[in-house]
Design a protein around this motif. Structure first.
Motif, mmCIF file in Angstrom:
data_model
loop_
_atom_site.group_PDB
_atom_site.id
_atom_site.type_symbol
_atom_site.label_atom_id
_atom_site.label_comp_id
_atom_site.label_asym_id
_atom_site.label_seq_id
_atom_site.Cartn_x
_atom_site.Cartn_y
_atom_site.Cartn_z
ATOM 1 N N SER A 1 -2.918 14.033 -2.197
ATOM 2 C CA SER A 1 -3.408 13.139 -2.640
ATOM 3 C C SER A 1 -3.073 11.567 -1.926
ATOM 4 N N PRO B 1 -4.148 8.814 0.739
ATOM 5 C CA PRO B 1 -5.446 8.285 1.218
ATOM 6 C C PRO B 1 -5.803 8.912 2.308
ATOM 7 N N GLU B 2 -7.172 8.738 2.860
ATOM 8 C CA GLU B 2 -7.454 9.278 4.133
ATOM 9 C C GLU B 2 -6.820 8.651 5.446
ATOM 10 N N ARG B 3 -6.744 7.221 5.227
ATOM 11 C CA ARG B 3 -6.240 6.485 6.325
ATOM 12 C C ARG B 3 -4.621 6.309 5.986
ATOM 13 N N ASN B 4 -3.893 6.914 6.791
ATOM 14 C CA ASN B 4 -2.623 6.769 6.199
ATOM 15 C C ASN B 4 -1.623 7.061 7.459
ATOM 16 N N SER C 1 4.294 8.147 -5.692
ATOM 17 C CA SER C 1 3.975 7.398 -4.306
ATOM 18 C C SER C 1 4.738 6.189 -4.236
ATOM 19 N N THR D 1 3.407 10.532 -0.784
ATOM 20 C CA THR D 1 2.667 10.865 -2.082
ATOM 21 C C THR D 1 3.161 12.485 -2.565
#
Length: 728
Positions: A181, A183-186, A716, A176
């Motif tokens: 920006s 996501p928290e679980r990445n 993204s 991204t």
């Protein structure tokens, strides 16, 4: 109105200029003439024709699909359908395709005997409207598709049907911009699943049926009760269940049930609880219901009625006055008592208050002249209490809410003015008029149904069809502040609309329809909402605060089908919002848009779709014009050398900006997916099917605000993969 503004006002079919007196008078004259011709006119929004439904077969086998044929396709404004078989809500297993409502009885077979099949429409406010109710006869169970067992046999027939669906989904690290920006679980990998267990036992006229639905996820934030229990939410939980015991016309249900046909008191209330249906003779029926006050899932509160002061109790007595003609005259008496604690529904974030209501109601429905005239009326009286809640009051001095006992009632009648009149060429004409009246007293409230209080509404409708073409005209009048309180604003709503749908290709020849003539539909809507006068006292101090707005909108659509390989469509939409209150005369808004769609199948395995749209919006108060442009395409290719493999993808661009060059927005999207479907086994409990997919997605967005000097750029891209397995 200036010439520039006038040019933006729709002028196709009955569209007046916003402030041109001659066009106003012309429109009023046309509407008045149509209103005189129509003995009844429509609720807004009016449908193409009054919706009706009938069972395609009134006698079926236990596992045979149950289908209802609709008089027309269900439009989005109609709402959603709900299907009840006896007292069991089977909506979750219903499929709606074009003009057919189909219930798959393989997943939950219907036990032998007679059952009432009731089809409802549920609007956006949750109100249930009965469309049709017929008696269905289910034959005794057939043994492995062979002969019927002896009706005097006392042998039990048992069926156990499990079904498990597992979904493994995984994504790589999403790239991204800006990086924060992401996501928290990445990256992330999750396993989710659903399971259903059906157990059916039948013996002569006795039946026991049960269904348990489970849902789970390895990611706790996707758990069923995460919104309620947070980190304590179980990963695998009970989403719904239903246990039904029946003997003849007697029915007892435990689990997720739906109850109530009184529009304002208790209407299609669905929750976990129990219902018992007791037949009294051949024409009377007594039903008792006890359910939880809000939607509930999980293994906790299994019965649904164990939470004190958070439940609903109701009973209904119904009588069919003509046993050989169900529905010709039916009267229902309902009593209800309910209380709610300040608890939210499942995954619903809001601040609730404690409530109590106690009430009763009557509903009468029937038909005359072989269903040429149909009527329904209802009356409800509800006593509503809003008890004190220290958590909401926060030690402030709050004026106590008084207990109020209020009424609500409605009546509607439909009459087939012309019914299947031959007009030549094998075409028939049918027109139906409908009148509806409804009044809900100020402060009326019932826990068992949603009703907008302090409203009086009168609706007229005339609809019809001729040789496949449909038309409708409607009028609505509504007012509030029924108590005429001087300090409260009193408003009025007047709405007229007209629509038609004409399949030109088949209008002139049923045997050889022309592929060059389109199916054309048109919808015009005129709504006027305004305040009566400036209230005495209160918060209204200036005439500009009293609303007065007239809105026009129209939609034109044409669709062509050139054989099996090509198709095209065009949609034109216009609307104009005319503000008329003093000081706000220039706060008007005009919108116009055009959309073109094309579909083609150059070869059997390839389908392509292309759409192009353009929209223009003008704000007269700020003298600003905004424009939007979009171009998109999608394709699906069934790969020739890889059986059960499909490749599909899409590409789209969107541009937006204004003539003052204050804002610019650019967005682009691209996705491509490969999927493979598989299945193994044919015997019971050894069937396996599923799908594997891998997907790539790329997103781009750029927004520039020159007024506030803000430039936002986002990008993204990600790879996703998943595997779904169904065992049954």
């Amino acid at each position: 109105m200036t010439g520039t503004r006038e040019s933006l006002v729709p002028v196709v079919i009955l569209f007046p200029g916003a402030k041109t007196m001659k066009r106003k008078h012309l429109l009023n004259a046309i509407l008045l003439a149509l209103g005189c011709i129509a003995t009844a006119v429509a609720a807004a929004p009016v449908s193409m024709d009054e919706l009706a439904a009938a069972l395609e077969k009134t006698e079926v086998a236990p596992k045979e699909a149950i289908s209802l044929k609709l008089s027309r396709a269900i439009a989005p404004q109609d709402g959603r359908v709900a299907l009840m078989i006896g007292s069991m809500d089977v909506t979750a297993f219903v499929a709606v395709e074009d003009e057919t409502v189909r219930y798959d009885a393989n997943r939950f077979p219907i036990d032998a005997g007679s059952h009432d099949v009731s089809l409802y429409l549920v609007d956006a406010n949750g109100a249930w409207t009965l469309v049709s109710q017929e008696t269905l006869v289910v034959a005794a169970a057939i043994d492995d598709g062979q002969q019927m067992p002896d009706e005097n046999s006392n042998a039990f027939t048992t069926e156990f049907t499990p079904n498990v669906s597992l979904n493994l989904k995984s994504r790589n690290e999403i790239l991204t911009f800006p990086t924060d920006s992401a996501p928290e679980r990445n990256p992330a990998t999750d396993l989710a699943g659903q399971g259903t267990i059906n157990i059916n036992v039948t013996k002569k006229d006795f039946s026991f049926r049960s269904q348990f639905d489970l849902a789970g996820s390895s990611f706790r934030q996707e758990a069923l009760r995460f919104g309620d229990l947070a980190d304590r939410a179980p990963l695998i939980d009970l989403s719904s269940y239903l246990i039904e015991i029946g003997k003849g016309r007697f029915k007892a249900n435990l689990g997720h049930v739906s109850f109530g046909t009184n529009r304002h008191l208790l209407s299609g209330f669905s929750s976990r609880g129990a219902t018992v249906q007791l037949p009294i003779g051949k024409q009377n029926e007594f039903t008792i219901a006890a359910v939880n006050g809000t939607a509930v899932v999980g293994f906790g509160n299994f019965l649904g009625i164990t939470k004190r002061r958070h439940n609903l109790l109701a009973t209904t007595f119904a009588r069919e006055f003509y046993k050989d003609s169900p529905g010709e005259l039916r009267i229902e008496l309902t009593a209800m008592s309910g209380s709610l604690l300040p608890l939210s529904n499942l995954n619903q974030g809001e601040i609730n208050d404690a409530e109590k209501s106690l009430g009763g109601g009557v509903r009468i429905a029937g038909f005359l002249a072989k269903q040429k005239l149909r009527y329904e009326a209802g009356f409800s009286r509800s006593r509503f209490t809003n008890p004190s809640d220290p958590l909401l009051e926060q030690e402030d001095e709050i004026v106590p809410v008084r207990t109020e006992t209020k009424n609500a009632y409605y009546a509607e009648i439909s009459y087939d003015i012309l019914n299947d009149i031959e007009i030549g060429g094998g075409k028939k004409l049918k027109t139906t008029g409908t009148v509806r009246f409804e009044e809900i007293a100020p402060l009326f409230r019932s826990i068992g149904a949603f009703s907008q209080a302090d409203r009086r509404r009168l609706q007229f409708e005339i609809t019809g069809n001729i040789g496949g073409a449909g038309f409708g005209f409607g009028n609505l009048g509504e007012r509030d502040n029924l108590a005429n309180i001087p300090s409260i604003l009193k408003t009025r709503t007047r709405r007229n609309n007209f629509l038609f749908n004409i399949p030109f290709g088949s209008m002139f020849s049923q045997e050889k329809p022309s592929i060059w003539l389109p199916v054309v539909s048109y919808n015009f809507d005129l709504t006027h909402q305004y305040g009566i006068a400036l209230p005495d006292g209160g918060l209204f101090t200036d005439p500009s605060q009293v609303p007065d707005q007239k809105s026009y909108s129209q939609n034109f659509n044409a669709q062509w089908t050139f054989g099996e390989k090509y198709g095209a469509g065009f949609t034109h939409t216009r609307s104009f919002q005319d503000n008329r209150q003093p000081g706000r005369e220039n706060a008007d808004l005009a919108t116009a848009s055009n959309t073109f769609t094309f579909s083609l199948r150059p070869i059997e395995r390839l389908n392509l779709d292309l759409d192009f749209s353009r929209e223009r919006q003008k704000n007269f108060e700020t003298a600003r014009i905004d424009r939007n442009f979009r171009l998109g395409t999608r394709g699906t290719l069934r790969l020739p050398y890889l059986k059960n493999s499909v490749l599909n993808g899409g590409l789209s661009f969107a541009l937006a900006g204004d003539d003052l060059d204050l804002n610019d927005t650019r967005n682009g999207e691209f996705d491509l997916q490969y999927s493979y479907n598989f299945s193994f086994g044919e015997q019971k409990f050894k069937k396996l099917s599923g799908q594997f997919f891998i997907r790539y997605a790329n997103r781009y967005g750029d927004s520039i605000d020159r007024q506030f000097l803000i430039n936002t750029l986002t990008k993204s891209q990600a790879f996703n993969a998943g595997l779904t397995i169904n065992l049954f």
